[in-house]
Design a protein around this motif. Structure first.
Motif, PDB file in Angstrom:
ATOM      1  N   PRO A   6       1.727   3.266 -17.962  1.00 27.52           N
ATOM      2  CA  PRO A   6       2.304   2.847 -19.240  1.00 27.52           C
ATOM      3  C   PRO A   6       3.616   2.099 -19.039  1.00 27.52           C
ATOM      4  N   GLY A   7       4.060   1.430 -20.064  1.00 36.88           N
ATOM      5  CA  GLY A   7       5.305   0.670 -20.005  1.00 36.88           C
ATOM      6  C   GLY A   7       6.533   1.522 -19.740  1.00 36.88           C
ATOM      7  N   SER A   8       6.436   2.825 -19.969  1.00 35.54           N
ATOM      8  CA  SER A   8       7.584   3.712 -19.752  1.00 35.54           C
ATOM      9  C   SER A   8       7.790   4.052 -18.275  1.00 35.54           C
ATOM     10  N   ILE A   9       6.856   3.635 -17.410  1.00 34.34           N
ATOM     11  CA  ILE A   9       6.969   3.889 -15.976  1.00 34.34           C
ATOM     12  C   ILE A   9       7.069   2.551 -15.259  1.00 34.34           C
ATOM     13  N   ASP A  10       7.982   2.446 -14.320  1.00 34.30           N
ATOM     14  CA  ASP A  10       8.172   1.227 -13.542  1.00 34.30           C
ATOM     15  C   ASP A  10       6.996   1.091 -12.566  1.00 34.30           C
ATOM     16  N   ALA A  11       6.062   0.227 -12.885  1.00 34.56           N
ATOM     17  CA  ALA A  11       4.833   0.073 -12.092  1.00 34.56           C
ATOM     18  C   ALA A  11       5.128  -0.400 -10.673  1.00 34.56           C
ATOM     19  N   GLN A  12       6.080  -1.297 -10.523  1.00 35.71           N
ATOM     20  CA  GLN A  12       6.408  -1.797  -9.183  1.00 35.71           C
ATOM     21  C   GLN A  12       6.980  -0.678  -8.318  1.00 35.71           C
ATOM     22  N   LEU A  13       7.880   0.101  -8.877  1.00 32.84           N
ATOM     23  CA  LEU A  13       8.483   1.201  -8.141  1.00 32.84           C
ATOM     24  C   LEU A  13       7.448   2.273  -7.801  1.00 32.84           C
ATOM     25  N   LEU A  14       6.581   2.597  -8.763  1.00 30.11           N
ATOM     26  CA  LEU A  14       5.522   3.574  -8.514  1.00 30.11           C
ATOM     27  C   LEU A  14       4.574   3.065  -7.430  1.00 30.11           C
ATOM     28  N   GLY A  15       4.243   1.788  -7.483  1.00 27.19           N
ATOM     29  CA  GLY A  15       3.367   1.213  -6.470  1.00 27.19           C
ATOM     30  C   GLY A  15       3.969   1.292  -5.086  1.00 27.19           C
ATOM     31  N   LEU A  16       5.255   1.007  -4.980  1.00 28.67           N
ATOM     32  CA  LEU A  16       5.946   1.099  -3.699  1.00 28.67           C
ATOM     33  C   LEU A  16       5.965   2.552  -3.208  1.00 28.67           C
ATOM     34  N   TYR A  17       6.223   3.474  -4.112  1.00 27.85           N
ATOM     35  CA  TYR A  17       6.253   4.904  -3.782  1.00 27.85           C
ATOM     36  C   TYR A  17       4.893   5.364  -3.256  1.00 27.85           C
ATOM     37  N   LEU A  18       3.834   4.996  -3.968  1.00 30.42           N
ATOM     38  CA  LEU A  18       2.489   5.388  -3.539  1.00 30.42           C
ATOM     39  C   LEU A  18       2.123   4.729  -2.213  1.00 30.42           C
ATOM     40  N   SER A  19       2.515   3.476  -2.046  1.00 26.12           N
ATOM     41  CA  SER A  19       2.244   2.781  -0.798  1.00 26.12           C
ATOM     42  C   SER A  19       2.981   3.440   0.369  1.00 26.12           C
ATOM     43  N   ASP A  20       4.212   3.872   0.118  1.00 26.64           N
ATOM     44  CA  ASP A  20       4.955   4.575   1.166  1.00 26.64           C
ATOM     45  C   ASP A  20       4.270   5.881   1.540  1.00 26.64           C
ATOM     46  N   HIS A  21       3.754   6.580   0.551  1.00 28.21           N
ATOM     47  CA  HIS A  21       3.024   7.821   0.854  1.00 28.21           C
ATOM     48  C   HIS A  21       1.714   7.523   1.590  1.00 28.21           C
ATOM     49  N   LEU A  22       1.065   6.436   1.245  1.00 27.68           N
ATOM     50  CA  LEU A  22      -0.146   6.052   1.971  1.00 27.68           C
ATOM     51  C   LEU A  22       0.197   5.688   3.418  1.00 27.68           C
ATOM     52  N   THR A  23       1.320   5.045   3.609  1.00 26.50           N
ATOM     53  CA  THR A  23       1.782   4.729   4.966  1.00 26.50           C
ATOM     54  C   THR A  23       1.992   6.021   5.756  1.00 26.50           C
ATOM     55  N   GLY A  24       2.658   6.988   5.134  1.00 24.24           N
ATOM     56  CA  GLY A  24       2.867   8.273   5.789  1.00 24.24           C
ATOM     57  C   GLY A  24       1.555   8.979   6.089  1.00 24.24           C
ATOM     58  N   ALA A  25       0.618   8.917   5.160  1.00 22.32           N
ATOM     59  CA  ALA A  25      -0.690   9.547   5.368  1.00 22.32           C
ATOM     60  C   ALA A  25      -1.446   8.878   6.509  1.00 22.32           C
ATOM     61  N   THR A  26      -1.309   7.566   6.631  1.00 22.38           N
ATOM     62  CA  THR A  26      -1.968   6.835   7.716  1.00 22.38           C
ATOM     63  C   THR A  26      -1.410   7.256   9.068  1.00 22.38           C
ATOM     64  N   ALA A  27      -0.099   7.308   9.170  1.00 22.75           N
ATOM     65  CA  ALA A  27       0.527   7.733  10.426  1.00 22.75           C
ATOM     66  C   ALA A  27       0.231   9.197  10.711  1.00 22.75           C
ATOM     67  N   GLY A  28       0.309  10.030   9.677  1.00 22.39           N
ATOM     68  CA  GLY A  28       0.039  11.453   9.848  1.00 22.39           C
ATOM     69  C   GLY A  28      -1.391  11.717  10.274  1.00 22.39           C
ATOM     70  N   LEU A  29      -2.324  10.975   9.710  1.00 23.58           N
ATOM     71  CA  LEU A  29      -3.723  11.150  10.084  1.00 23.58           C
ATOM     72  C   LEU A  29      -3.940  10.766  11.541  1.00 23.58           C
ATOM     73  N   ALA A  30      -3.352   9.663  11.962  1.00 27.33           N
ATOM     74  CA  ALA A  30      -3.494   9.261  13.367  1.00 27.33           C
ATOM     75  C   ALA A  30      -2.935  10.338  14.285  1.00 27.33           C
ATOM     76  N   ARG A  31      -1.795  10.908  13.915  1.00 28.53           N
ATOM     77  CA  ARG A  31      -1.159  11.939  14.745  1.00 28.53           C
ATOM     78  C   ARG A  31      -1.993  13.224  14.773  1.00 28.53           C
ATOM     79  N   ILE A  32      -2.448  13.673  13.626  1.00 28.94           N
ATOM     80  CA  ILE A  32      -3.177  14.951  13.586  1.00 28.94           C
ATOM     81  C   ILE A  32      -4.558  14.808  14.237  1.00 28.94           C
TER      82      ILE A  32
END
Length: 173
Positions: A6-32
């Motif tokens: 919704p317009g009340s949430i900064d879509a760009q910031l949320l997208g960056l946040y989710l992408s950062d978590h996906l980056t962490g999940a990618t690295a974490g998966l490779a490590r585990i």
């Protein structure tokens, strides 16, 4: 109700946040996954294998969520995380061919810290879920799973630290 930002949430910031978590999940998966392979012969291999399978499923879920919300995935970040995880394996631990007994200690510490960060991500998404048209219960369950993963990796850490720094001596001679 389909997921949306919704317009009340900064879509760009949320997208960056989710992408950062996906980056962490990618690295974490490779490590585990590397841990699961390297420590398959240990008493804690079942814990590591379970956490590995759950992280793979969570990473796929997060990738799908990013797609469903229509935010940018930023695949270059995941590629960089994958590469960084592999470069991180090239450490000087005094062992050329075989793994250092210290490796399991450090890797279990690293993964517990990463999962604690992931827990924060699930808590954030739990908070935002109603606004995004998502089921809050999904993120409660993922948070509970993260806590269980931390407990499993704490057992791995306990096993590792009990054995890593002890010098076995041949008392026969």
């Amino acid at each position: 109700m389909a997921p949306h930002i919704p317009g009340s949430i900064d879509a760009q910031l949320l997208g960056l946040y989710l992408s950062d978590h996906l980056t962490g999940a990618t690295a974490g998966l490779a490590r585990i996954e590397r841990m699961a392979e390297a420590f398959a012969d240990t008493p804690v291999s079942a814990d590591i294998a379970r956490v590995s399978a759950e992280i793979r499923r969570e990473r796929d879920f997060l990738r799908g969520l990013i797609h469903d919300l229509g935010v940018r995935q930023r695949p270059y970040r995941q590629a960089a995380a994958w590469l960084a995880e592999r470069v991180g394996r090239l450490k000087l631990n005094g062992r050329i061919v075989r793994r250092s007994p210290m490796t399991m200690v450090l890797e279990s510490e690293l993964m517990r810290a990463a999962i604690l960060g992931k827990l924060g991500g699930w808590q954030t998404l739990e908070e935002l879920a109603p606004d995004l048209g998502l089921d809050r219960g999904t993120f409660v369950k993922l948070g509970d799973e993260a806590r269980s993963q931390i407990e499993a990796l704490s057992r791995v850490h306990e096993h590792a630290r009990r054995n890593a720094f002890r010098i076995s001596r041949d008392i026969s001679g």
